[in-house]
Write an enzyme that holds these catalytic residues in place. Structure first.
Site, PDB file in Angstrom:
ATOM      1  N   GLY A   2     -10.760  -1.513   0.484  1.00 11.84           N
ATOM      2  CA  GLY A   2      -9.970  -1.119  -0.519  1.00 11.84           C
ATOM      3  C   GLY A   2     -10.375   0.015  -1.001  1.00 11.84           C
TER       4      GLY A   2
ATOM      5  N   ILE B 105     -13.159   0.919  -2.556  1.00  7.39           N
ATOM      6  CA  ILE B 105     -14.783   1.039  -2.552  1.00  7.39           C
ATOM      7  C   ILE B 105     -14.945   2.312  -1.109  1.00  7.39           C
ATOM      8  CG2 ILE B 105     -17.170   0.396  -1.972  1.00  7.39           C
ATOM      9  CD1 ILE B 105     -16.405  -2.524  -2.609  1.00  7.39           C
TER      10      ILE B 105
ATOM     11  N   ASP C 146     -10.563 -10.388   9.353  1.00  2.81           N
ATOM     12  CA  ASP C 146     -10.417  -8.908   8.578  1.00  2.81           C
ATOM     13  C   ASP C 146     -11.681  -8.703   8.286  1.00  2.81           C
ATOM     14  OD1 ASP C 146      -8.624  -7.680   6.675  1.00  2.81           O
ATOM     15  OD2 ASP C 146     -10.068  -8.322   5.493  1.00  2.81           O
TER      16      ASP C 146
ATOM     17  N   VAL D 235       0.633  -1.356  -0.005  1.00  4.39           N
ATOM     18  CA  VAL D 235       0.005  -0.102   0.053  1.00  4.39           C
ATOM     19  C   VAL D 235       0.770   1.050   0.065  1.00  4.39           C
ATOM     20  CG1 VAL D 235      -1.986   1.345   1.218  1.00  4.39           C
ATOM     21  CG2 VAL D 235      -1.689  -1.311   1.240  1.00  4.39           C
TER      22      VAL D 235
ATOM     23  N   GLU E  73      -2.426 -13.496   2.842  1.00  5.39           N
ATOM     24  CA  GLU E  73      -1.255 -13.507   3.749  1.00  5.39           C
ATOM     25  C   GLU E  73      -0.331 -14.759   4.093  1.00  5.39           C
ATOM     26  OE1 GLU E  73      -0.274 -10.352   5.507  1.00  5.39           O
ATOM     27  OE2 GLU E  73      -1.699  -9.396   4.764  1.00  5.39           O
TER      28      GLU E  73
ATOM     29  N   LYS F 268     -13.314  -4.730   9.563  1.00  9.79           N
ATOM     30  CA  LYS F 268     -14.081  -3.907   8.444  1.00  9.79           C
ATOM     31  C   LYS F 268     -15.528  -3.663   9.147  1.00  9.79           C
ATOM     32  CE  LYS F 268     -11.086  -5.085   5.084  1.00  9.79           C
ATOM     33  NZ  LYS F 268     -10.719  -6.350   3.956  1.00  9.79           N
TER      34      LYS F 268
ATOM     35  N   GLY G 292      -0.708 -13.093  -3.902  1.00  9.36           N
ATOM     36  CA  GLY G 292      -0.396 -12.004  -3.013  1.00  9.36           C
ATOM     37  C   GLY G 292      -1.777 -11.603  -2.439  1.00  9.36           C
TER      38      GLY G 292
ATOM     39  N   GLY H  70      -5.132  -4.276  -2.784  1.00  5.83           N
ATOM     40  CA  GLY H  70      -4.126  -4.156  -3.765  1.00  5.83           C
ATOM     41  C   GLY H  70      -3.140  -2.818  -3.906  1.00  5.83           C
TER      42      GLY H  70
HETATM   43  N1  LIG Z   1      -2.106  -5.213   0.985  1.00 10.14           N
HETATM   44  C1  LIG Z   1      -3.383  -4.557   0.880  1.00 10.14           C
HETATM   45  O1  LIG Z   1      -4.193  -4.628  -0.406  1.00 10.14           O
HETATM   46  C2  LIG Z   1      -4.292  -3.778   1.828  1.00 10.14           C
HETATM   47  C3  LIG Z   1      -5.561  -3.113   1.687  1.00 10.14           C
HETATM   48  C4  LIG Z   1      -6.040  -2.422   2.754  1.00 10.14           C
HETATM   49  C5  LIG Z   1      -5.212  -2.204   3.852  1.00 10.14           C
HETATM   50  N2  LIG Z   1      -4.037  -2.921   3.939  1.00 10.14           N
HETATM   51  C6  LIG Z   1      -3.507  -2.446   5.238  1.00 10.14           C
HETATM   52  O2  LIG Z   1      -2.368  -1.547   5.058  1.00 10.14           O
HETATM   53  C7  LIG Z   1      -1.274  -1.737   6.034  1.00 10.14           C
HETATM   54  C8  LIG Z   1      -0.143  -2.147   5.175  1.00 10.14           C
HETATM   55  O3  LIG Z   1      -0.389  -3.346   4.265  1.00 10.14           O
HETATM   56  P1  LIG Z   1       0.702  -3.797   3.222  1.00 10.14           P
HETATM   57  O4  LIG Z   1      -0.002  -4.896   2.330  1.00 10.14           O
HETATM   58  O5  LIG Z   1       1.417  -2.514   2.582  1.00 10.14           O
HETATM   59  O6  LIG Z   1       1.757  -4.443   4.217  1.00 10.14           O
HETATM   60  P2  LIG Z   1       3.231  -4.845   3.794  1.00 10.14           P
HETATM   61  O7  LIG Z   1       3.165  -4.946   2.399  1.00 10.14           O
HETATM   62  O8  LIG Z   1       3.648  -6.087   4.393  1.00 10.14           O
HETATM   63  O9  LIG Z   1       4.385  -3.537   3.987  1.00 10.14           O
HETATM   64  C9  LIG Z   1       4.543  -3.074   5.212  1.00 10.14           C
HETATM   65  C10 LIG Z   1       5.400  -2.180   5.261  1.00 10.14           C
HETATM   66  O10 LIG Z   1       5.611  -1.679   6.692  1.00 10.14           O
HETATM   67  C11 LIG Z   1       7.084  -1.594   7.109  1.00 10.14           C
HETATM   68  N3  LIG Z   1       6.946  -1.895   8.410  1.00 10.14           N
HETATM   69  C12 LIG Z   1       6.747  -3.051   9.389  1.00 10.14           C
HETATM   70  N4  LIG Z   1       6.759  -2.604  10.562  1.00 10.14           N
HETATM   71  C13 LIG Z   1       7.267  -1.230  10.648  1.00 10.14           C
HETATM   72  C14 LIG Z   1       7.469  -0.499  11.670  1.00 10.14           C
HETATM   73  N5  LIG Z   1       7.538  -0.676  12.894  1.00 10.14           N
HETATM   74  N6  LIG Z   1       7.892   0.962  11.392  1.00 10.14           N
HETATM   75  C15 LIG Z   1       8.051   1.196  10.178  1.00 10.14           C
HETATM   76  N7  LIG Z   1       7.845   0.497   9.092  1.00 10.14           N
HETATM   77  C16 LIG Z   1       7.212  -0.791   9.091  1.00 10.14           C
HETATM   78  C17 LIG Z   1       7.822  -2.783   6.192  1.00 10.14           C
HETATM   79  O11 LIG Z   1       9.006  -2.513   6.179  1.00 10.14           O
HETATM   80  P3  LIG Z   1      10.119  -3.497   5.347  1.00 10.14           P
HETATM   81  O12 LIG Z   1       9.497  -3.089   3.988  1.00 10.14           O
HETATM   82  O13 LIG Z   1      11.367  -3.082   5.839  1.00 10.14           O
HETATM   83  O14 LIG Z   1       9.766  -5.003   5.484  1.00 10.14           O
HETATM   84  C18 LIG Z   1       6.785  -2.580   4.850  1.00 10.14           C
HETATM   85  O15 LIG Z   1       7.584  -1.811   4.022  1.00 10.14           O
HETATM   86  C19 LIG Z   1      -1.895  -3.011   6.919  1.00 10.14           C
HETATM   87  O16 LIG Z   1      -2.539  -2.564   7.960  1.00 10.14           O
HETATM   88  C20 LIG Z   1      -3.078  -3.559   5.974  1.00 10.14           C
HETATM   89  O17 LIG Z   1      -3.816  -4.337   6.707  1.00 10.14           O
HETATM   90  C21 LIG Z   1      -3.560  -3.617   3.076  1.00 10.14           C
END
Ligand SMILES: NC(=O)c1ccc[n+]([C@@H]2O[C@H](COP(=O)([O-])OP(=O)(O)OC[C@H]3O[C@@H](n4cnc5c(N)ncnc54)[C@H](OP(=O)(O)O)[C@@H]3O)[C@@H](O)[C@H]2O)c1
Length: 409
Positions: free
Chosen positions: A124, A126, A191, A14, A180, A195, A177, A292
């Site tokens: 996401g 919506i 999850d 994200v 998880e 929401k 992807g 995404g």
């Molecule tokens: N993926 C989706 O489609 C989606 C959709 C809606 C909401 N979300 C929410 O958005 C958030 C991020 O999701 P994501 O999918 O982007 O996760 P992700 O791909 O696993 O990325 C997480 C990022 O956070 C960094 N990180 C972890 N702990 C940290 C800390 N203590 N301080 C600073 N940075 C830290 C990681 O660093 P490194 O790069 O060094 O590992 C990585 O860059 C989550 O809360 C998730 O539930 C995700």
């Protein structure tokens, strides 16, 4: 407002989507610092502004906006709460963090004149939070229900459309992807529950804790369940639902049999769908990408633009409504077991329970949500699957069909 005023925590799926949006819509220079966790991680592009948590040189207090997009809810709580305490404008997409702490975070926002926005946390792309908070702030909402978890929906679509096992469908969702590495939160219905909690605050003005609401995920769904649904022209969807029954609120997340005239029937794969039913607006249906990089990055960027305009959620219904929550409502369910012996410990919890097939492995019954919550772990232990019925009209259809099958046999 000067440039270089945003600090971004997290540069994963994200975070990178958000940065892309910022870069292509205005000035990526507004991003002052990006904080990540892992020093040695290979990154697609390494912006010069990346720092790790060990070398944070820029203080949050010197920033205008803090965007929290990290993976851990626990670590995210500290940084969101600390920034709201100093009156910062904070954006997050962390549904677990928000669902578990919403009342506290709203209080911090109000007491310190901060701002807290989180459209990306729910479904996401919506834009359901702002629809409920702004456009329907004065509408009496009767129900909000939907498919809030793309990973579970992807797995269910695979099970229905291809002859694959649950484990293969899950593996593929992980490979793509959508799920998880630890899929518990997705397939266990957590999850979707987080929401639902956030949606309920805006739709009904009620802030609940996740543990107050029953969630059953899709892990128990068997090939037989899928075949059963197909035979009757139905689909199984993981439905999260908050609705008024009388003047009381009822919430649940349950694998549910739905028929073709339900709008959510058409929501397939990683898509999400939300149905909002209001007193005067009738029924409305929203469908879109529930996760995404760019779909979520897009709404995070919209939150940033809203913050630039001084926007805040008004939480109008929190002040005006005071619904009681009722978990005694009775719902209709189909229960499948490999061994009728395993029902012995739980059958008293049902209001009624009748065999649906001639083999004594499938039953149709009625049970209150609170009793279903009480036997949730027995069901998992005994590998008994539960499918809720979207409404009681389905009962006649299913029982009639089973009588016909018996006559044919
Ligand atoms: N993926 C989706 O489609 C989606 C959709 C809606 C909401 N979300 C929410 O958005 C958030 C991020 O999701 P994501 O999918 O982007 O996760 P992700 O791909 O696993 O990325 C997480 C990022 O956070 C960094 N990180 C972890 N702990 C940290 C800390 N203590 N301080 C600073 N940075 C830290 C990681 O660093 P490194 O790069 O060094 O590992 C990585 O860059 C989550 O809360 C998730 O539930 C995700």
């Amino acid at each position: 407002m000067g440039t270089k005023n945003i600090k971004l925590y997290g540069f994963g799926v994200v975070g990178q989507g958000f940065q892309d949006y910022l870069a292509k819509n205005e000035n990526a220079e507004r991003l002052h610092t990006i904080i990540v966790k892992n020093d040695s991680k290979q990154r697609k592009a390494v912006p010069s502004i990346i720092e790790t948590t060990n070398e944070k040189t820029v203080l949050d207090k010197d920033m205008d906006v803090v965007v929290e997009l990290i993976s851990s809810a626990k670590e995210a709580y500290g940084l969101v709460a600390e920034n709201l305490e100093i009156g910062k404008r904070v954006i997050s997409a962390n549904k677990k963090l928000i669902a578990e702490n919403l009342a506290d975070l709203i209080q911090l926002e109000k007491e310190n004149n901060g701002t807290f926005l989180y459209e990306g946390a729910v479904c996401g792309s919506i834009p359901i939070i702002r629809v409920l908070n702004d456009l329907f702030a004065n509408e009496s909402i009767n129900a909000v229900k939907g498919i809030f978890n793309g990973s579970s929906n992807y797995i269910l679509s695979k099970l229905f459309n291809e002859e694959v096992s649950y484990n293969d469908a899950l593996l593929e969702a992980q490979k793509l992807g959508f799920a998880e590495a630890d899929p518990t939160s997705d397939v266990g219905g957590f999850d979707a529950l987080y929401k639902l909690i956030i949606i309920t605050a805006h739709a009904f003005g009620k802030i609940l804790k996740p543990e107050q609401v029953l969630n059953i995920g899709i892990e128990g769904i068997s090939k037989q369940d899928v075949e059963f649904a197909k035979q009757h022209g139905l689909k199984i969807k993981l439905i999260a639902k908050a609705e008024l029954v009388g003047h009381q609120l009822t919430l649940s997340v349950l694998p549910t049999l739905i028929s073709a005239n339900n709008d959510l029937f058409t929501v397939e794969n990683e898509f999400n769908g939300v149905v909002v039913e209001g007193k005067d607006i009738g029924s409305q249906f929203y469908k879109g990408k529930g996760a995404g990089s760019l779909p979520t990055g897009s709404v995070i960027y919209s939150d940033l633009k809203a913050i630039d305009r001084g926007y805040q959620y008004n939480y109008k219904k929190l002040a005006n409504e005071n619904y009681l929550v009722n978990n005694t409502n009775v719902i209709s369910v189909i229960l499948s077991t490999k061994d009728t012996y395993s029902l012995q410990d739980i059958e008293d919890e049902f209001v009624s329970l009748y065999p649906l097939d001639i083999y004594g492995k499938q039953f149709i019954g009625k049970i209150s949500l609170e009793n279903l919550a009480a036997i949730k772990f027995n069901l998992q232990k005994e590998k008994i699957s539960i499918l809720a019925l979207e409404n009681d009209n389905l009962i006649d259809e299913l029982t009639l069909a089973s009588v016909k099958e018996e006559v044919l046999v």
